[in-house]
Design a protein around this motif. Structure first.
Motif, PDB file in Angstrom:
ATOM      1  N   LYS A 120      -5.650 -13.099  98.506  1.00 20.43           N
ATOM      2  CA  LYS A 120      -4.938 -13.051  99.605  1.00 20.43           C
ATOM      3  C   LYS A 120      -4.618 -14.241 100.351  1.00 20.43           C
ATOM      4  O   LYS A 120      -5.394 -15.048 100.036  1.00 20.43           O
ATOM      5  N   SER A 121      -3.714 -14.635 101.073  1.00 19.03           N
ATOM      6  CA  SER A 121      -3.269 -15.718 101.590  1.00 19.03           C
ATOM      7  C   SER A 121      -2.773 -15.446 102.914  1.00 19.03           C
ATOM      8  O   SER A 121      -2.338 -14.718 103.404  1.00 19.03           O
ATOM      9  N   LYS A 122      -3.293 -16.550 103.835  1.00 17.90           N
ATOM     10  CA  LYS A 122      -3.005 -16.545 105.324  1.00 17.90           C
ATOM     11  C   LYS A 122      -2.710 -17.918 105.823  1.00 17.90           C
ATOM     12  O   LYS A 122      -3.529 -18.724 105.517  1.00 17.90           O
TER      13      LYS A 122
END
Length: 376
Positions: A120-122
């Motif tokens: 996941k990316s943030k």
């Protein structure tokens, strides 16, 4: 269950691998390897995309043919039946191609691009901390308030007379510079002035707008943003009519009106005391004493003499008093202006006679007293 590590046995050499022949330019070789790998991956992805599109189109055709067969008799429509068999045969070919692509993917060595993928990316953006303003002195605050009021007085008056939230929101959107502490201060002072003038209905009206402005300022403090950015947010919430929020607003409004009434009463009391002090200062005699205070401190017999303006009675009372007490009270009467010794003699230009009369009054003899006109 044992872990299968065999998938790690076939990994493509990294682009930055240093194990190269000394006569080969490492940077150029790594660049070529990377370009070749990217091209292979692009071609493989294009092949997958093409197969996916063809498979989708084929499934749509197959579905259409099956729908058509439901409406006719298969034994009678040989053309549709033949088309169906052809599509089913193509469906089998697509399955084989998909299996081949999956097998090809399994046999393709892993590399830096396929070895790891984001779970996941943030993205986090650091906001610059606003510079803290230097606290203003009381004098600077007063000057700023005066300049703001002088510049925006008509707008402030107009905002204070609104009642509907829609009108207030539209006005503040047109004049966002009014969303500030100076506006709230002006409205508070205006409410107190109206309470002093006993214009209670108008005071309650302006108080509502004061609490509107204070709620906007409180919202900006809680969100740590400029008050101008909270105008729409406040009115959106207040117009939703949430019971808890409206109750808090109305409670603060009633408390504010009560504080305004109390502050107005304090101001009126202060004004009354100032008037009384001015009157007292005007009454002070030549010795700095208040004749009313001196009159109240005199013995009852002497008070009766001054109230009746009876000089003979006063002479008798002074004669009967202890000389020290008589001197003390006569001196206070002179300092307060209640008694002017030798007033008649002074008017005739005989100050020497006046001094003798004052000494005689202190000694208990029978002096010649002046008139009691100052006792009124």
């Amino acid at each position: 269950m044992p872990i299968d590590y065999s998938k790690w046995n076939n990994i493509e050499i990294s682009d930055d691998e240093d194990d190269q022949h000394p006569n080969i330019d490492t940077a150029s070789l790594n660049k070529w390897r990377h370009e070749a790998r990217v091209q292979r991956m692009t071609e493989a992805q294009a092949e997958k995309d093409k197969l996916a599109r063809e498979r989708t189109e084929h499934q749509q055709k197959l579905s259409a043919v099956k729908e058509k067969l439901k409406a006719v008799d298969i034994s009678e429509d040989t053309t549709v039946n033949a088309k169906l068999k052809e599509l089913e045969k193509q469906e089998e070919e697509f399955r084989k191609k998909e299996e081949e692509l999956k097998k090809k993917d399994r046999l393709t060595p892993w590399n830096i691009d396929t070895l790891c993928q984001d779970g996941k990316s943030k993205t986090l953006i650091n906001r610059s901390k606003p510079a803290e303003a230097t606290p203003l002195t009381d004098e600077e605050k007063m000057t700023k308030q005066q300049e703001f009021t002088k510049k925006n007085r008509s707008l402030l008056k107009k905002f204070g007379m609104f009642r509907k939230y829609e009108d207030s929101e539209r006005f503040l959107s047109e004049h966002p510079e009014l969303a500030c502490e100076e506006t709230a201060n002006y409205l508070v002072l205006w409410c107190i002035d109206l309470a002093v003038e006993e214009k209670n209905d108008l005071m309650a009206h302006v108080s509502h707008q004061t609490i509107v402005m204070q709620f906007i300022l409180e919202l900006s403090k809680s969100l740590k943003v400029d008050p101008r950015a909270c105008i729409k947010a406040f009115f959106t919430r207040i117009k939703q009519a949430e019971k808890q929020y409206l109750d808090a607003f109305n409670d603060e409004l009633e408390s504010f009106k009560q504080r305004v009434r109390e502050r107005a009463e304090i101001r009126l009391e202060t004004a009354r005391k100032e008037v009384e002090e001015e009157e007292r200062q005007a009454r002070l005699g030549p010795g700095g004493l208040d004749p009313i205070e001196v009159m109240e401190s005199l013995p009852k017999e002497m008070q009766a003499c001054f109230e009746s303006k009876d000089i003979g009675m006063l002479q008798e009372v002074v004669a009967k008093m202890d000389p020290k007490d008589a001197e003390y009270h006569i001196k206070r009467c002179i300092d307060s202006g209640m008694w002017v010794p030798g007033g008649g003699a002074e008017q005739e230009g005989d100050p020497e006679n006046s001094e003798e009369q004052e000494e005689g009054a202190a000694g208990g003899s029978e002096p010649t007293y002046s008139t009691l006109e100052n006792v009124d």
